[in-house]
Design a protein around this motif. Structure first.
Motif, PDB file in Angstrom:
ATOM      1  N   ALA A 140     -42.508 -15.425  69.506  1.00 29.03           N
ATOM      2  CA  ALA A 140     -43.035 -16.234  68.406  1.00 29.03           C
ATOM      3  C   ALA A 140     -41.912 -16.816  67.557  1.00 29.03           C
ATOM      4  O   ALA A 140     -41.979 -17.962  67.105  1.00 29.03           O
ATOM      5  N   LEU A 141     -40.852 -16.018  67.358  1.00 23.50           N
ATOM      6  CA  LEU A 141     -39.726 -16.485  66.546  1.00 23.50           C
ATOM      7  C   LEU A 141     -39.043 -17.700  67.172  1.00 23.50           C
ATOM      8  O   LEU A 141     -38.510 -18.554  66.461  1.00 23.50           O
ATOM      9  N   ALA A 142     -39.071 -17.779  68.500  1.00 22.06           N
ATOM     10  CA  ALA A 142     -38.438 -18.895  69.211  1.00 22.06           C
ATOM     11  C   ALA A 142     -39.415 -20.024  69.534  1.00 22.06           C
ATOM     12  O   ALA A 142     -38.996 -21.074  70.033  1.00 22.06           O
ATOM     13  N   ASP A 143     -40.675 -19.823  69.251  1.00 28.40           N
ATOM     14  CA  ASP A 143     -41.703 -20.806  69.612  1.00 28.40           C
ATOM     15  C   ASP A 143     -41.506 -22.091  68.808  1.00 28.40           C
ATOM     16  O   ASP A 143     -41.476 -22.052  67.575  1.00 28.40           O
ATOM     17  N   PRO A 144     -41.395 -23.252  69.454  1.00 27.50           N
ATOM     18  CA  PRO A 144     -41.242 -24.517  68.723  1.00 27.50           C
ATOM     19  C   PRO A 144     -42.389 -24.803  67.752  1.00 27.50           C
ATOM     20  O   PRO A 144     -42.202 -25.541  66.776  1.00 27.50           O
ATOM     21  N   LEU A 145     -43.549 -24.213  67.984  1.00 24.96           N
ATOM     22  CA  LEU A 145     -44.696 -24.433  67.112  1.00 24.96           C
ATOM     23  C   LEU A 145     -44.692 -23.520  65.889  1.00 24.96           C
ATOM     24  O   LEU A 145     -45.567 -23.645  65.027  1.00 24.96           O
ATOM     25  N   SER A 146     -43.724 -22.623  65.819  1.00 24.26           N
ATOM     26  CA  SER A 146     -43.684 -21.651  64.713  1.00 24.26           C
ATOM     27  C   SER A 146     -42.389 -21.738  63.919  1.00 24.26           C
ATOM     28  O   SER A 146     -41.953 -20.752  63.339  1.00 24.26           O
ATOM     29  N   SER A 180     -44.423 -19.110  59.009  1.00 23.91           N
ATOM     30  CA  SER A 180     -44.445 -18.370  60.273  1.00 23.91           C
ATOM     31  C   SER A 180     -43.319 -17.351  60.333  1.00 23.91           C
ATOM     32  O   SER A 180     -43.524 -16.200  60.756  1.00 23.91           O
ATOM     33  N   PHE A 181     -42.124 -17.737  59.899  1.00 21.93           N
ATOM     34  CA  PHE A 181     -40.985 -16.814  59.914  1.00 21.93           C
ATOM     35  C   PHE A 181     -41.264 -15.594  59.039  1.00 21.93           C
ATOM     36  O   PHE A 181     -40.977 -14.449  59.419  1.00 21.93           O
ATOM     37  N   ARG A 207     -58.402  -5.570  63.331  1.00 26.58           N
ATOM     38  CA  ARG A 207     -59.786  -5.915  63.001  1.00 26.58           C
ATOM     39  C   ARG A 207     -59.901  -7.345  62.457  1.00 26.58           C
ATOM     40  O   ARG A 207     -60.795  -8.096  62.841  1.00 26.58           O
ATOM     41  N   GLU A 208     -58.985  -7.729  61.571  1.00 26.23           N
ATOM     42  CA  GLU A 208     -59.120  -9.007  60.861  1.00 26.23           C
ATOM     43  C   GLU A 208     -58.467 -10.183  61.576  1.00 26.23           C
ATOM     44  O   GLU A 208     -58.846 -11.331  61.352  1.00 26.23           O
ATOM     45  N   PHE A 209     -57.481  -9.908  62.432  1.00 24.56           N
ATOM     46  CA  PHE A 209     -56.713 -11.021  63.006  1.00 24.56           C
ATOM     47  C   PHE A 209     -56.741 -11.040  64.533  1.00 24.56           C
ATOM     48  O   PHE A 209     -55.920 -11.703  65.159  1.00 24.56           O
ATOM     49  N   ASN A 210     -57.701 -10.344  65.124  1.00 21.99           N
ATOM     50  CA  ASN A 210     -57.716 -10.257  66.590  1.00 21.99           C
ATOM     51  C   ASN A 210     -58.074 -11.579  67.259  1.00 21.99           C
ATOM     52  O   ASN A 210     -57.784 -11.779  68.447  1.00 21.99           O
ATOM     53  N   GLN A 211     -58.698 -12.481  66.528  1.00 20.15           N
ATOM     54  CA  GLN A 211     -59.021 -13.786  67.095  1.00 20.15           C
ATOM     55  C   GLN A 211     -58.376 -14.921  66.292  1.00 20.15           C
ATOM     56  O   GLN A 211     -58.753 -16.077  66.440  1.00 20.15           O
ATOM     57  N   PHE A 221     -53.957 -19.330  61.514  1.00 21.17           N
ATOM     58  CA  PHE A 221     -53.081 -18.812  60.477  1.00 21.17           C
ATOM     59  C   PHE A 221     -51.828 -18.180  61.097  1.00 21.17           C
ATOM     60  O   PHE A 221     -50.719 -18.375  60.620  1.00 21.17           O
ATOM     61  N   LEU A 222     -52.015 -17.416  62.186  1.00 20.33           N
ATOM     62  CA  LEU A 222     -50.908 -16.791  62.909  1.00 20.33           C
ATOM     63  C   LEU A 222     -51.110 -17.061  64.396  1.00 20.33           C
ATOM     64  O   LEU A 222     -51.986 -16.460  65.020  1.00 20.33           O
ATOM     65  N   LEU A 223     -50.306 -17.927  64.954  1.00 22.02           N
ATOM     66  CA  LEU A 223     -50.476 -18.300  66.352  1.00 22.02           C
ATOM     67  C   LEU A 223     -50.345 -17.103  67.292  1.00 22.02           C
ATOM     68  O   LEU A 223     -50.995 -17.029  68.325  1.00 22.02           O
ATOM     69  N   PHE A 224     -49.504 -16.142  66.907  1.00 16.94           N
ATOM     70  CA  PHE A 224     -49.198 -15.021  67.793  1.00 16.94           C
ATOM     71  C   PHE A 224     -50.128 -13.829  67.586  1.00 16.94           C
ATOM     72  O   PHE A 224     -50.030 -12.824  68.300  1.00 16.94           O
ATOM     73  N   ALA A 225     -51.038 -13.903  66.617  1.00 16.97           N
ATOM     74  CA  ALA A 225     -51.820 -12.730  66.227  1.00 16.97           C
ATOM     75  C   ALA A 225     -52.614 -12.100  67.369  1.00 16.97           C
ATOM     76  O   ALA A 225     -52.557 -10.874  67.555  1.00 16.97           O
ATOM     77  N   PRO A 226     -53.373 -12.875  68.159  1.00 23.95           N
ATOM     78  CA  PRO A 226     -54.151 -12.217  69.228  1.00 23.95           C
ATOM     79  C   PRO A 226     -53.285 -11.458  70.225  1.00 23.95           C
ATOM     80  O   PRO A 226     -53.650 -10.361  70.669  1.00 23.95           O
ATOM     81  N   ARG A 227     -52.115 -12.004  70.556  1.00 23.72           N
ATOM     82  CA  ARG A 227     -51.213 -11.318  71.498  1.00 23.72           C
ATOM     83  C   ARG A 227     -50.640 -10.054  70.872  1.00 23.72           C
ATOM     84  O   ARG A 227     -50.473  -9.039  71.542  1.00 23.72           O
ATOM     85  N   LEU A 228     -50.336 -10.126  69.572  1.00 24.97           N
ATOM     86  CA  LEU A 228     -49.771  -8.963  68.907  1.00 24.97           C
ATOM     87  C   LEU A 228     -50.809  -7.841  68.796  1.00 24.97           C
ATOM     88  O   LEU A 228     -50.462  -6.658  68.934  1.00 24.97           O
ATOM     89  N   VAL A 229     -52.064  -8.188  68.562  1.00 22.61           N
ATOM     90  CA  VAL A 229     -53.115  -7.168  68.498  1.00 22.61           C
ATOM     91  C   VAL A 229     -53.152  -6.374  69.797  1.00 22.61           C
ATOM     92  O   VAL A 229     -53.239  -5.135  69.790  1.00 22.61           O
TER      93      VAL A 229
END
Length: 358
Positions: free
Chosen positions: A260-266, A271-272, A228-232, A236-244
């Motif tokens: 996400a753990l391997a993402d150069p942007l994270s 993020s970890f 509900r809170e992180f779907n878009q 704050f969390l680059l991977f949140a929409p995909r994880l939802v």
């Protein structure tokens, strides 16, 4: 003319500003205010303000100390320029120490650099400096106490901080965090509700509330709240929409978090830690430990305090958690000082065990 009545600490702050340059002091206050918003995007702006204060008054010790601590904070979230930032942080800290070696601002900067270096003996000395000062204006003191294994003292100190400044979003967030680490979940939730109307820190406050649900084993409720809170949420969390989208399928959710753990942007500490939290949410301990090692051993920064969040309480029974504590030097510190705090205790033959803190 206004006949304003000031509290003793306010009078002291005005009298001992550490600079006679009004414009430099204004930039210093701006820098502090920007950091207090808990908005990561404001950290670089706060650095600029500290630098301007120093440019206007090179003898402004508090600005040098603030610059050093802000640079270290910046590295936890934006580690790309580590070498350059560490060089500037070291120089700023040296200047602050030379100008005002007894200042609590300098002790705070020194402690934060020590945490970054896993130098727990210096952290311990800074803790004693804050304890002797008996000041109610330092969340960093609360964090240092918790890092060294003292959750109840940390929560008590943060309660003093919140009473001194009840409108600070940073102080309110920290109080929730420390109450949870001390096992006082109902009080943490009450503080969350009290501070909901304060400006700033919206995402951090929501995330902390979500983590408490996970720590309490309310997994279905936590998943529903995350969706509900992180779907878009992609800032704050680059991977949140995909994880939802993948949250109800553990295999797919693990794949999202591994990517996400391997993402150069994270590749930053925040993020970890967020990935480790989500790994606990989906029940993947191997992924949680991989993310925790990345956060606490490989990436350094002020967020070592997160080790003692109750979201990881179950994982403390695993030998991999003990190895993280060994690798960052905390066990050596506790062994040599004999001050084991509430999270661990020594056993025979040089071994130790982790224990609940509440």
């Amino acid at each position: 003319a206004l006949r304003v009545k000031l509290l003793p600490r306010e009078k002291s702050a005005i009298t001992h500003r550490d600079t006679r340059n009004v414009e430099a002091y204004d930039y210093y206050l701006r820098a502090r205010a920007l950091r207090a918003t808990m908005d990561l995007a404001q950290i670089p702006t706060s650095l600029h303000a500290y630098r301007k204060a120093i440019e206007l008054d090179p003898g402004f010790a508090l600005a040098w100390a603030g610059l050093a601590s802000s640079l270290i904070q910046n590295l936890a979230h934006f580690p790309q320029d580590e070498k350059l930032s560490l060089e500037e942080a070291s120089f700023a800290l040296q200047r602050a120490v030379a100008l005002a070696p007894e200042s609590l601002d300098v002790a705070a900067a020194r402690a934060q650099r020590a945490v970054f270096d896993h130098d727990w003996f210096t952290v311990g000395r800074c803790v004693e400096r804050f304890r002797a000062a008996d000041d109610d204006n330092w969340s960093i003191f609360s964090h240092l106490l918790l890092m060294l294994g003292k959750p109840h003292e940390a929560a008590a100190q943060q309660e003093r901080v919140r009473r001194a400044d009840p409108l600070s979003i940073g102080g309110a967030w920290a109080l929730q965090f420390h109450l949870a680490c001390a096992g006082r979940f109902d009080e943490a939730e009450a503080e969350c509700r009290r501070s909901a109307v304060l400006p700033g820190g919206f995402r951090a406050m929501h995330w902390e509330a979500l983590r408490r649900k996970i720590a309490l084993g309310e997994i279905d409720a936590a998943k529903a709240e995350f969706s509900r809170e992180f779907n878009q949420e992609a800032e704050f969390l680059l991977f949140a929409p995909r994880l939802v989208d993948a949250l109800q399928d553990k295999v797919e959710a693990t794949a999202v978090l591994r990517k996400a753990l391997a993402d150069p942007l994270s590749q930053d500490q925040l993020s970890f830690i967020s990935i480790a939290d989500c790994a606990v949410l989906i029940g993947d301990d191997d992924l949680a430990f991989d993310a925790m090692r990345a956060a606490f051993v490989e990436a350094r920064g002020l967020m070592a305090v997160e080790l003692w969040h109750p979201i990881y309480a179950r994982l403390r029974k695993d030998g991999r958690f003990k190895q993280i504590l060994i690798d960052i030097g905390l066990i050596e510190y506790w062994t040599r000082t004999g001050d084991w705090g509430q999270f661990a205790r020594p056993l025979s033959a040089g071994d130790f065990e982790l224990v609940p803190s509440y």
